[in-house]
Design an enzyme around this catalytic site. Structure first.
Site, PDB file in Angstrom:
ATOM      1  N   HIS A   1      10.933  34.430  51.348  1.00  0.00           N
ATOM      2  CA  HIS A   1      11.412  33.223  52.035  1.00  0.00           C
ATOM      3  C   HIS A   1      11.564  33.464  53.531  1.00  0.00           C
ATOM      4  CE1 HIS A   1      15.279  35.209  50.818  1.00  0.00           C
ATOM      5  NE2 HIS A   1      15.675  34.860  52.024  1.00  0.00           N
TER       6      HIS A   1
ATOM      7  N   HIS B   1      16.056  34.945  59.492  1.00  0.00           N
ATOM      8  CA  HIS B   1      15.434  36.164  58.976  1.00  0.00           C
ATOM      9  C   HIS B   1      14.213  35.844  58.113  1.00  0.00           C
ATOM     10  CE1 HIS B   1      18.413  35.349  55.650  1.00  0.00           C
ATOM     11  NE2 HIS B   1      17.417  35.745  54.881  1.00  0.00           N
TER      12      HIS B   1
ATOM     13  N   GLU C   1      14.955  40.959  55.663  1.00  0.00           N
ATOM     14  CA  GLU C   1      15.597  41.166  54.363  1.00  0.00           C
ATOM     15  C   GLU C   1      14.545  41.705  53.409  1.00  0.00           C
ATOM     16  OE1 GLU C   1      16.933  37.471  52.544  1.00  0.00           O
ATOM     17  OE2 GLU C   1      18.158  38.527  51.060  1.00  0.00           O
TER      18      GLU C   1
HETATM   19 CO    CO Z   1      17.501  35.500  52.744  1.00  0.00          CO
END
Ligand code: CO
Length: 134
Positions: free
Chosen positions: A7, A79, A130
């Site tokens: 994502h 992020h 991440e």
């Molecule tokens: Co995230």
């Protein structure tokens, strides 16, 4: 090491408004809001054919995205989340290469119930990264 882009996260000051923009203006499939007290955020996921967008709104006083929103009051890209096959092996390689892992360095359970880690943006082209166990 890197697998799929899981994502792209966007921090926003008003998640209901942001979700409505994606649902009504952009015509995307938008999830319900979910409070994530352990992470200090409320999330909404937008499902796209090839990845997801994660909308983040601060939850609670110690939210990790408050400072980001002070600098970016309209919201902004926060992020990128990449999948890895083995998050511990990935972390150990990155640490050995001199990259900084945020927090304790041990994976936490993320918004999808899988272990995640965050890597320092200064080590990755100015972007908070991440990693999520695939
Ligand atoms: Co995230």
């Amino acid at each position: 090491m890197l697998g799929k882009l899981n994502h792209v996260a966007i921090a926003v000051p008003d998640i209901a408004k942001a979700a409505a923009v994606y649902r009504d203006t952009l015509g995307a499939e938008v999830s319900e809001q979910v409070a994530q007290p352990d992470h200090g955020v409320t999330t909404v996921f937008i499902n796209l054919p090839n990845t997801k967008i994660e909308l983040l709104e601060p939850y609670g006083a110690g939210s990790p995205i408050v400072k980001f929103l002070e600098k970016n009051p309209d919201g902004g890209m926060h992020h990128l989340c990449y999948e890895v096959d083995d998050i511990i092996a990935a972390r150990d390689k990155l640490v050995a290469d001199g990259a900084r892992v945020l927090g304790s360095g041990d994976p936490k359970i993320g918004a999808h119930g899988k272990p995640v880690l965050f890597l320092h943006p200064k080590d990755f082209c100015g972007t908070l990264v991440e990693l999520e166990q695939a």
